[in-house]
Structure formats: C-alpha cells, structure tokens
Design an enzyme around this catalytic site. Structure first.
Site, PDB file in Angstrom:
ATOM      1  N   GLU A 186      11.117  -3.755  -2.986  1.00  0.00           N
ATOM      2  CA  GLU A 186      10.682  -4.334  -4.255  1.00  0.00           C
ATOM      3  C   GLU A 186      11.587  -4.006  -5.435  1.00  0.00           C
ATOM      4  OE1 GLU A 186       6.780  -3.407  -2.087  1.00  0.00           O
ATOM      5  OE2 GLU A 186       8.767  -2.547  -2.257  1.00  0.00           O
ATOM      6  N   ASP A 206       6.289  -2.461   0.324  1.00  0.00           N
ATOM      7  CA  ASP A 206       5.296  -1.389   0.384  1.00  0.00           C
ATOM      8  C   ASP A 206       4.280  -1.578   1.512  1.00  0.00           C
ATOM      9  OD1 ASP A 206       6.437  -0.036  -1.695  1.00  0.00           O
ATOM     10  OD2 ASP A 206       5.127  -0.868  -3.234  1.00  0.00           O
TER      11      ASP A 206
END
Length: 892
Positions: free
Chosen positions: A7, A80
């Site tokens: 990310e 994640d």
C-alpha cells in the site's frame, strides 16, 4: 524481477530491504478504485452491480505498476492481511486486467504477513495463495451498504433538515450513543447521601481510618444516611463510644494481567494514558507497523503466535528473572465471534527491543511503542500476589460498627512492568496499607485530627459539605450521586465494541466523521453533542428507528462477518436490507418539512422547553409575550424561534430556556433605547431597541471570541454597538476604522488611490478597541506591500517540520485565517481541531497533505524539486521513481 505491490512507500521501503534486488517493490498508495460519488454507482435493480472508477491521483500509480509488469509479468500482491487489504489487492488485479497489463498467462499471487520482518516476509513469499473471495465479498457488501445509506439517506436529511450534512450506517448509531448519554445527564436528578469516617489509632500508636457500616444495629447501605440530621446523629454516635477491634480477616488474592492489545483496546488505553484520539493512535501505529516494529495494528484478535509467546518469556526471564514467569505460557482466546481482521494481537516484532533500543524519534510513536511493548511482556508475566485485610471495629453495645480495609503487595508480578488504566477513578479504600492490628485491640480516637479533611470538604474538594465531631476524629461528608459521565473516545469505542457495532478498521474514521460534520465537539476530552447532531439523531430515531437501532446494526455486522467467513451470500444480505430501507426512504421523502419539524418539536420538547420556575408556559415567547416558541432549522443547525416572526425576532439555541442562556436587559443608552443581551442561532449578541415597522433591523453586535455572556455589562454592550471604531486619519488621507468581521477582528482603510478598501487582520480582539495609529498604519502598509500575506508581510512559519519524506521540500506550519495549517509546496492542509501546531508531527502532516491533494481531484501543484541525491535514494528503494504520497485510504 517479480513485481510486489504494497500500500505505502514506507512499507515498500522496508520490504525492499528484505527481498533485495530480485524483486521490484511498488506502492499502490491505498485503494486505486472507488465508487464514483454520484447516484447510480450501486444498482439494486441489477443485482447490486457496482461501478468502479480509478481515481485521478491513482492512475499514475496503476500505470507505474503496469509499466513494471512489461519487464517481468509476475505480480505478487502483498497488501495488508485484513479485509481492506484483500480488497485493495482485488481492485489492483481488476484495474490491471482492464488495462491488459495482466494477461491470461500472467502469474498473480497473494501473500500476507502479520509483521514486516525478514522472517515473516520471506516465509510469506514461500506460501502464496489466491485472493480470498469471501473477504472481498464482505468488503463489497460493506461498501455497497455504506453507499446505499449515504446516497439515499443523506439527501433526505438535506431536504428535511437544512444544515444536516450526512448520515451513515455506523456513524449515525455512534452519534445516537453520544446524544442519548447527554439526555441521560440532562434528565439526571442528584440524590443526597452522607458517609462517616473516623481516624483511629492502635495500642502501638499507629493510625488508620475506618468507615461507618452499621448504626443502631442495622447495616448501612449507600443511602443509609440521607440527610444532615441523620448524619449528625451518626457522627455523635460514633464519637461518644469506646471502640474495640472485633475481627481481623486476611485473605490472599491474585491479579492477572490484561490480554495483549487488539485495535479497540489499544485505542482505549492510548486515550486513557496519553489523551490520543483514535485517528492519532492509529496513525502512529501505522508508522510503527510500516517500520517493522510491531505486528499489524487493525485486528480484533488477542491470540499470540507460539514463537512470540516463547520470545516474550525469554525476554521476561532475562530482564526480570525466573520468578516473574508463570509455570506455563498464558494463552488468550479471541473475544470476537468471528475475528475477520488480522488474526494476531498487536505486539512488538522483537520482544527484547524496548522503546530505548527501538530508537524512535517521533514522540507519539515512541509512547505508543512503549505501551505495546510493556503490555505484551506483562500479558505473559506471573500474577501479582496480594493480601487483602478487613478489620471490623465495634462498640460494646453493638450500636456502632466500622470497617477498615486495605491490602499488602506480597509480589508485584506483572505490575512491575504495566498496569491497565481505568476509565473512572476508583473510590474504594482497598489500596490502603493497614498497620498491625489484632482482634481485641482497643481502637482509640487518633490524636491527629481530621481537620485537614474537613477543610478540604468545605472547599468542595472531597464532598459537598461536612461536619466534624468535637474530638475532631469523626467526620461526616455530604455527597450527591453523579450523572453518568460523557463518553470519551476510549469509553465510546469500548461501548461500540460491547454492542457489536463497527469493526476495528472503522472506529477511527467513524469518530473522525462525526466531529468533522460538527455533530459533536470535544470538551476536555469528552464528546458533547452539538445541536445539529441532536436534531439529526432525533430525526433518524423518529423516521428511521430500525436503522439506528443497536441490535439491528450489530446483527447486520454479524451477517457481514458471515459473508467474510464464506457462510452467507453478500447479495442476499444486501437484498434483505435494501427491501425495507428503500421503502422507508420513499415514505419519508413524501413528508413536508413542517411535518418533520412538528414531530421533532414534540420529541425534543423536554429539552427545548423545560419547566419555568414561575410555573408559566415554557413555550411562551419571553420577548413578545404572545408568540409560542417552535423548533426551527437553518444551515447552521437547529434553534428555537418565536412563532410571531417576523414581528418578533426572538431566537435562542436549543438547550435550556431564556434565563439559562443569559438573555436579559442590560440598561438603556443615552437616548432611552433599551440595550439587551440575547441568544441567537449563531451565539449571544447585544441589540439596541426592538424591531419595528420602520426599523426592521435594529443595531446588533455578536459577542467577540473570548467574551462571556454572563460577564456582559451595559458599558461593554454600548462599546460593541458603537463599532466600527474610528482609529484616526491616515497620513495619506481617509479614515482608519476597526471592527469585527466574518474572519475576526480587523482594521480597514481606503485611501485616495485605493480602488477598494484594504483590510488587515488583528490577532487580539481587544485591539479593535485599543490599537493606535502607529501600529494601524504599519499593519496596513505591510498588507499593501504583500496582499497575500494577510497584512503582516511575508508570513513566517510557526514551525519547521522538516523535508517531505518522499518528494523533498520543506513542510511547515503556519497560522491562517481558518486556523493553523501545514504547507508543502502549494498545498495547504488545515490542522484537525484537536491538534495544535506544537503537537503535529512530520508524519501526520504528510498524511494531511496527501489527503488534501487527493481531495482536490488530483490537481496537485508541483512541489519544490528534489535534489539528484534524493531522487537516486528514492529510486533505489523501489526500483522506480518514488510516487508522491503515502496515505492509505480506509473504507469501513
């Protein structure tokens, strides 16, 4: 080289160190696609089809990933390990396939790791899997629900309640909790009770305190002494009797440590111990995770990996000795019915590394890491061993009985490292140490009196009132029951968790949203509902009660958890919700605003129109005496106004009556005009005279910031009504005037050569009345020399935060018209209300700048160019030129 996508660039930088030159690590910068903010993005008529759009700011990130895949067509998605991370990976794959950057034969795999350490990352690379479809479907269901509620309920609010900004599936329920707690406080009626304590001494001369528990042979409960007469009799009864120790009981006790942190408990403890808001806490935790210092911080799991448990035990033994280790490891079970976030607790990645060894420069991160490290070690330590002692003291005739309690710490155990904070202050005496006392000992009244305690009570520090016996060793204290406390962020998160409302990834964003919407405000850390928030909640309870119901919301969360576990079809969940919700929307849309206001007026009547002391009609207008008060709305929220408008222009805020809001006549001016203080929808103001047919708008002036309504006098009011003040004649011609305006105090001047007046802001409201000619001319000259500098020449930063971590260029804090803000290049981002210029960190400022750039639709202005050295460093991190922002957008 296979392309690995995470990310954020900070996470990419850390992972790149572990993977080396065999991989190209790039950042997606959070979500690359979202639902367009317009009607029709979710289509209930066609199986809840969802239209996705790559954001303008995200296109360059998707392109960078697509370009990298041209060199090596293998994609590894390493976002994640929770539902949101799974959704980001799914969006990336879908967007890249649409660009044809991924072909049919392109290997695409998903890897997850709970900590960014070399062992965790390399092990994850050995165990790739496919994208978890149930987790993605759970994300789709939540995103669709939030969209359907927001884009169907919010327009109803806009039309029926001017000034209401939005409603949300979880945020509206959260707001309801805060509003209902405020209503409990307002409805609370205190109850009086008294307590009696005595200062006694043992035969060995050691003093201790005991409290009265029986009187006239009867056991006293909390309200056993209801008034001053009963309390006086009790004090005299104790003071007039000889007392003896009738019993001593000592019991061993143990205290076990708390479980390791999950998201909600971390937010609660950070709020208790450091006053951190949920967003501030999660921002600091995110940085610690990306630096490889802690495990993933969005989790509702409290179990710990076996290797982490053993590492913690080794660290405890080395640091504190074998005595502090329990015989067997402590195992903790998840409380959540279906832990769908990351599955392990929040813990340090290396148990031997305390905050000092971690070398964390940011204050928030350092405090939070220390908290996590201590809690993790403590959860695997031995229990604390105590001895709790209870001493019974009585008179020979059995009329009076007292009790003293205390405890002795035999072994501190986990308390050597950490003790969990409390939301409320403990009021018992169990923590007191007692002297050596034996059954049969005489308990004489102590020579040292309770006069100091009596004085404290008289000052209102420990009790409402007090009485002291003649021997000054027996004290009666008056108390009143207290209303339930307002929620803090910590106690609100705890309550939402208890009710099953929301999930770890949503708490911070939900709390932030209701504050940004100005539905609530913080007052000394407590959440207070604004008038706007109360009206919105009342509206929803009366017209959409089911959808702000605690049980309904919790059941819906369970349905969504079942989707993520692969036990339910997400479209069936959406269909059941939409069937009834759309009908409720259609029904309410037909109502007229007057009908809605009438319902809200009745529902809020106990708050809007409390009983008057004189027994008169609480809805009678206190100004004209003939009109009736009604609830009205405006873009600034709700207010109470007279039904005789426009003949009578009386208004006041929602809470209380006119007397409570300070409305009163201050006196008359030199011409006999009545000067009054009034409460309006925008706050208190002073007015000269009344509105008439010839003068529909009498002179009015709002109270400046810092002026209190209860301190207003006729002199102050006349000073306000005399504005604008003439400071003097400018040397170049024209008059300089001072006044209060929309943006605060200012001076203005229009000279012969000025096409329009020149304005210069003043910092201190008192300057409006005190500023002299020299200073005024200087400020105006600075303003003319630098029109963009708001009258002070080139604006000077309040703080220098350092270089932007990704792009370079200074990040600074300035004071602005709307409050302090951070500046990078040509991007300005206002600081949140609960953050001061002294508290803001470089990391938090970078997040604000990134969010502001994204909000502007990708029209990001060029920032100062980086040096060649910085470009080289950025490139070596990811194999490509580093992109420009680091925020991950969370949806929940």
């Amino acid at each position: 080289m296979p392309v690995v996508v995470v990310e954020s660039p900070a996470k990419a930088k850390t992972i790149n160190k572990y993977l080396g030159d065999n991989y190209t690590v790039l950042a997606s910068y959070g979500h690359v696609r979202d639902l367009p903010p317009k009607d029709g993005s979710v289509d209930p008529e066609n199986g809840f089809d969802m239209t996705w759009e790559v954001g303008a700011d995200a296109r360059k990130h998707v392109k960078a990933i697509a370009d990298a895949l041209k060199d090596d067509p293998e994609l590894i998605l390493a976002t994640d390990p929770d539902r949101e991370g799974e959704a980001i990976s799914w969006h990336l794959e879908e967007a890249l396939r649409k660009r044809r950057a991924i072909r049919k034969d392109t290997p695409v795999s998903r890897v997850v790791f709970n900590a960014i350490t070399k062992s965790a990352v390399t092990e994850a690379m050995k165990n790739p899997r496919e994208i978890d479809a149930p987790l993605v479907e759970a994300y789709l269901a939540r995103r669709a629900l939030d969209y359907l509620v927001g884009f169907n309920l919010s327009p109803v609010l806009w039309r029926k309640l001017p000034g209401a900004r939005s409603a949300g599936r979880v945020q509206s329920v959260c707001l309801r909790l805060i509003v209902e707690r405020e209503e409990e406080i307002e409805a609370f009626r205190p109850r009086e009770y008294w307590s009696v304590k005595a200062r006694l001494t043992t035969p060995r001369g050691q003093e201790f305190e005991a409290r009265l528990v029986t009187l006239a042979g009867d056991k006293l409960d909390k309200y056993g002494l209801e008034n001053v007469t009963q309390a006086d009799m009790a004090v005299q009864a104790v003071a007039s009797r000889a007392l003896t120790v009738t019993g001593v009981e000592a019991k061993p006790a143990t205290r076990n440590p708390s479980a390791p942190f999950m998201t909600s408990t971390l937010q609660q403890e950070a709020s208790r111990k450091f006053g951190m808001g949920a967003r501030q806490c999660m921002s600091a935790a995110q940085r610690l995770y990306e630096a490889g210092l802690i495990t993933y911080m969005r989790t509702d799991g409290i179990d710990m990996a076996p290797e982490a448990v053993m590492a913690a035990r080794d660290a405890i033994k080395d640091r504190y000795g074998a005595d502090y280790l329990p015989k067997s490891p402590r195992m903790y079970k998840n409380k959540a019915k279906n832990a769908q976030e990351a599955h392990e607790c929040i813990r340090p990645t290396e148990m031997t590394r305390d905050a000092g060894r971690a070398r964390i420069s940011d204050a928030d991160q350092r405090k939070l890491y220390d908290l996590i490290w201590k809690r993790t070690l403590a959860c695997q330590m031995a229990a604390a061993r105590l001895e709790r002692t209870s001493v019974e003291i009585g008179s020979a005739d059995g009329q009076v009985g007292l009790r003293a309690t205390g405890q002795v710490m035999l072994f501190d155990g986990f308390l050597k490292v950490y003790e969990e904070g409390r939301d409320d202050v403990a009021t018992d005496d169990d923590d007191r140490r007692l002297p050596q006392i034996s059954e049969g000992d005489k308990a004489a009244f102590a020579g040292a009196s309770l006069r100091a305690d009596f004085a404290r009570a008289q000052e209102g520090k420990d009790a409402a009132a007090a009485m002291l016996s003649d021997n000054e060793a027996v004290l009666g204290l008056q108390h009143f029951t207290q209303p339930p406390p307002r929620y803090t962020e910590a106690t609100l998160v705890k309550k939402m968790e208890e009710l099953g409302i929301g999930r770890p990834s949503t708490y911070a964003s939900v709390l932030g949203t209701i504050e940004e919407r100005e539905y609530v405000r913080k007052d000394q850390g407590r959440l207070v509902p604004e008038d706007k928030g109360r009206i919105v909640t009342t509206f929803l309870i009366n017209f959409f009660r089911k959808y702000v119901g605690y049980e309904f919301t919790a059941n819906l969360e369970e349905d969504l958890d079942r989707v993520s576990a692969g036990e339910a079809d997400y479209k069936e969940v959406l269909s059941r919700f939409w069937r009834d919700f759309s009908a409720a929307i259609a029904e309410t849309s037909e109502l007229r605003i007057k009908d809605v206001l009438d319902v809200l007026d009745d529902a809020l009547a106990p708050t809007l129109y409390p009983p008057r002391e004189d027994g008169g009609d609480p809805r009678q207008c206190p100004l004209c005496g003939t009109g009736r008060l009604h609830l009205k709305t405006s873009r600034s929220g709700g207010f109470v106004g007279c039904g005789n408008y426009p003949e009578c222009r009386y208004t006041r805020p929602i809470g209380g009556d006119a007397a409570e809001n300070g409305d009163r006549i201050l006196g008359e001016d030199e011409h006999g005009n009545e000067i009054s203080l009034r409460s309006g929808r925008f706050g208190p103001y002073v007015q000269r005279g009344e509105a008439t047919e010839d003068n529909k708008k009498p002179d009015r002036a709002s109270l400046p910031k810092g002026w209190k309504a209860d301190e207003m006098t006729l002199e102050k009011a006349l000073t306000l009504l005399s504005l604008p003040r003439e400071v003097g004649e400018h040397p170049d011609g024209g008059t300089i005037k001072s006044n209060f305006g929309r943006y605060g105090p200012y001076i203005m001047h229009q000279g012969p050569d000025d096409a329009k007046p020149v304005y210069a802001n003043l910092k201190d409201p008192n300057d409006v009345f005190q500023i002299g000619m020299n200073r005024a001319v200087e400020l105006l000259a600075e303003k003319r020399a630098n029109p963009g500098g708001r009258g002070r020449g080139a604006a000077k930063p309040l703080r220098e935060l350092g270089e932007h971590p990704e792009e370079g260029g200074p990040v600074q804090v300035f004071e602005g018209r709307y409050g302090p803000y951070v500046k990078w290049g040509k991007i300005n981002a206002t600081l949140p209300k609960d953050t001061t210029p002294e508290e803001i960190t470089l990391e938090a400022a970078t997040d604000l700048i990134t969010a502001k750039a994204a909000k502007s639709g990708g029209k990001k202005k060029a920032a100062p160019k980086k040096t060649a050295a910085k470009k080289t460093a950025a490139k070596s991190t990811t194999g490509k030129a580093a992109p420009k922002s680091s925020a991950r957008k969370k949806v929940g």
